[in-house]
Design a protein around this motif. Structure first.
Motif, PDB file in Angstrom:
ATOM      1  N   ASP A  10       0.367 -13.928  -6.059  1.00 47.42           N
ATOM      2  CA  ASP A  10       0.567 -13.416  -4.704  1.00 47.42           C
ATOM      3  C   ASP A  10       1.306 -14.435  -3.831  1.00 47.42           C
ATOM      4  N   GLY A  11       2.496 -14.050  -3.391  1.00 46.39           N
ATOM      5  CA  GLY A  11       3.311 -14.944  -2.580  1.00 46.39           C
ATOM      6  C   GLY A  11       4.247 -15.812  -3.394  1.00 46.39           C
ATOM      7  N   THR A  12       4.119 -15.762  -4.721  1.00 50.18           N
ATOM      8  CA  THR A  12       4.982 -16.553  -5.604  1.00 50.18           C
ATOM      9  C   THR A  12       5.774 -15.609  -6.506  1.00 50.18           C
ATOM     10  N   LEU A  13       5.179 -15.154  -7.605  1.00 46.55           N
ATOM     11  CA  LEU A  13       5.855 -14.137  -8.422  1.00 46.55           C
ATOM     12  C   LEU A  13       6.018 -12.830  -7.652  1.00 46.55           C
ATOM     13  N   LEU A  14       5.034 -12.554  -6.786  1.00 47.68           N
ATOM     14  CA  LEU A  14       5.036 -11.320  -6.001  1.00 47.68           C
ATOM     15  C   LEU A  14       5.092 -11.664  -4.516  1.00 47.68           C
ATOM     16  N   PRO A  15       6.272 -11.640  -3.911  1.00 50.95           N
ATOM     17  CA  PRO A  15       6.359 -11.902  -2.468  1.00 50.95           C
ATOM     18  C   PRO A  15       5.521 -10.890  -1.697  1.00 50.95           C
ATOM     19  N   MET A  16       4.817 -11.376  -0.662  1.00 48.23           N
ATOM     20  CA  MET A  16       4.009 -10.440   0.110  1.00 48.23           C
ATOM     21  C   MET A  16       3.737 -10.959   1.511  1.00 48.23           C
ATOM     22  N   ASP A  17       3.501  -9.990   2.393  1.00 48.98           N
ATOM     23  CA  ASP A  17       2.953 -10.258   3.717  1.00 48.98           C
ATOM     24  C   ASP A  17       1.451 -10.189   3.525  1.00 48.98           C
ATOM     25  N   LYS A  99       1.163  -1.673  -1.850  1.00 44.29           N
ATOM     26  CA  LYS A  99       2.408  -2.183  -2.430  1.00 44.29           C
ATOM     27  C   LYS A  99       3.489  -2.386  -1.376  1.00 44.29           C
ATOM     28  N   SER A 100       3.437  -1.606  -0.294  1.00 44.60           N
ATOM     29  CA  SER A 100       4.475  -1.716   0.738  1.00 44.60           C
ATOM     30  C   SER A 100       4.453  -3.072   1.437  1.00 44.60           C
ATOM     31  N   ALA A 101       3.372  -3.832   1.269  1.00 47.38           N
ATOM     32  CA  ALA A 101       3.290  -5.180   1.848  1.00 47.38           C
ATOM     33  C   ALA A 101       3.894  -6.222   0.909  1.00 47.38           C
ATOM     34  N   THR A 102       4.401  -5.761  -0.234  1.00 49.31           N
ATOM     35  CA  THR A 102       4.984  -6.665  -1.229  1.00 49.31           C
ATOM     36  C   THR A 102       6.443  -6.324  -1.472  1.00 49.31           C
ATOM     37  N   SER A 103       7.110  -7.172  -2.215  1.00 48.78           N
ATOM     38  CA  SER A 103       8.500  -6.906  -2.584  1.00 48.78           C
ATOM     39  C   SER A 103       8.770  -7.527  -3.949  1.00 48.78           C
ATOM     40  N   VAL A 104       9.943  -7.264  -4.477  1.00 44.19           N
ATOM     41  CA  VAL A 104      10.334  -7.816  -5.778  1.00 44.19           C
ATOM     42  C   VAL A 104      11.357  -8.921  -5.557  1.00 44.19           C
ATOM     43  N   ASN A 105      11.101 -10.083  -6.134  1.00 47.46           N
ATOM     44  CA  ASN A 105      12.073 -11.168  -6.125  1.00 47.46           C
ATOM     45  C   ASN A 105      12.748 -11.191  -7.487  1.00 47.46           C
ATOM     46  N   PRO A 106      14.033 -10.856  -7.563  1.00 43.56           N
ATOM     47  CA  PRO A 106      14.700 -10.781  -8.876  1.00 43.56           C
ATOM     48  C   PRO A 106      14.680 -12.102  -9.632  1.00 43.56           C
ATOM     49  N   ARG A 140       2.842  -5.918 -12.303  1.00 46.47           N
ATOM     50  CA  ARG A 140       3.859  -4.866 -12.492  1.00 46.47           C
ATOM     51  C   ARG A 140       4.611  -4.583 -11.188  1.00 46.47           C
ATOM     52  N   TRP A 141       3.940  -4.692 -10.052  1.00 48.99           N
ATOM     53  CA  TRP A 141       4.640  -4.547  -8.776  1.00 48.99           C
ATOM     54  C   TRP A 141       5.749  -5.580  -8.637  1.00 48.99           C
ATOM     55  N   ALA A 142       5.545  -6.739  -9.233  1.00 51.88           N
ATOM     56  CA  ALA A 142       6.549  -7.813  -9.177  1.00 51.88           C
ATOM     57  C   ALA A 142       7.715  -7.552 -10.120  1.00 51.88           C
ATOM     58  N   GLY A 143       7.658  -6.438 -10.870  1.00 46.09           N
ATOM     59  CA  GLY A 143       8.711  -6.118 -11.823  1.00 46.09           C
ATOM     60  C   GLY A 143       8.567  -6.867 -13.134  1.00 46.09           C
ATOM     61  N   LEU A 144       7.335  -7.307 -13.433  1.00 42.88           N
ATOM     62  CA  LEU A 144       7.085  -8.116 -14.623  1.00 42.88           C
ATOM     63  C   LEU A 144       6.153  -7.399 -15.589  1.00 42.88           C
ATOM     64  N   ASP A 145       6.148  -7.872 -16.818  1.00 40.57           N
ATOM     65  CA  ASP A 145       5.320  -7.289 -17.867  1.00 40.57           C
ATOM     66  C   ASP A 145       4.168  -8.251 -18.178  1.00 40.57           C
TER      67      ASP A 145
END
Length: 237
Positions: A10-17, A99-106, A140-145
């Motif tokens: 949280d906040g690293t692999l998965l950016p979030m407010d 999930k809307s409080a998070t985003s994907v960092n490519p 998975r929200w972070a776009g990872l497996d």
């Protein structure tokens, strides 16, 4: 070059407010369970926080999971563990409201692919206060497996929480490596950078920086996740 990479979630692999995430998560949780378990929403939320606090104080005598349910049961004055499967179902479904409080960092995905291709061992070193269902969903929200990671710390495979150094020592023991071969990558000055005390290299991700006590961060290697990815490329990964 490091062989073992520990990543906070949280906040690293998965950016979030984080504030928004907690609000949306608890709102959805209460909508799902307050009536079902016949517990006042405020009491239910307080019970969740009490469970998290109990896990944070874990001295290693039992899994975090046991302390969570013990605290929740005590605060709600009933056996809440009968709803454990329902909780996991929530995390696989209604939890999506947060999930809307998070985003994907490519660059998180790029980094994972790069390191996997180099034969490195990857670990999701997230504070283990959530179940497997809740944690895998956020990965998975972070776009990872989740399958790309050797270990993912959750409340039923850990008996300590960050910033307790036993948490990091347990990871080393479980995966059979030394801090000298490893790096902890995270956004929390207190919970992630403390790994340096055991000999871990560290990198402070500043995209969603958490620095509760306004500590100086000058001594840490730091930057955005993109900066970390570029550092790996420059280092020959």
């Amino acid at each position: 070059m490091h062989k073992y990479f520990l990543f906070d979630l949280d906040g690293t692999l998965l950016p979030m407010d984080l504030k928004k995430f907690i609000e949306l998560y608890l709102q959805a949780f209460c909508q799902k369970f307050a009536h079902k378990v016949q517990v006042d929403p405020k009491t239910l939320v307080k019970g969740i926080w009490e469970g998290a606090a109990a896990m944070g104080r874990n001295d290693g005598n039992c899994l975090n999971r046991e302390l969570f349910w013990r605290a929740l049961n005590k605060y709600c004055k009933k056996d809440m563990r009968v709803y454990e499967n329902d909780f996991d179902d929530f995390y696989r479904n209604e939890f999506i409201a947060a999930k809307s409080a998070t985003s994907v960092n490519p660059y998180a995905e790029k980094t994972v692919k790069l390191l996997k291709n180099c034969g490195c061992t990857l670990i999701v070193a997230t504070n283990p206060i959530f179940s497997k269902a809740a944690t895998y969903t956020r990965i998975r929200w972070a776009g990872l497996d989740p399958n790309d990671f050797e270990l993912i710390t959750v409340y039923d495979n850990c008996s300590a929480c960050k910033p307790n150094l036993n948490y990091y020592q347990d990871i080393c023991s479980f995966c059979g490596f030394s801090p000298d071969d490893s790096i902890m990558v995270g956004n929390d000055v207190d919970e992630d950078m403390c790994a340096e005390k055991l000999g871990f290299d560290t990198f402070l991700v500043t995209d969603c920086l958490i620095n509760r006590h306004n500590k100086s961060i000058e001594k840490y290697k730091r930057g955005s996740f993109e900066d970390f990815y570029n550092l790996l490329i420059e280092s020959g990964y």
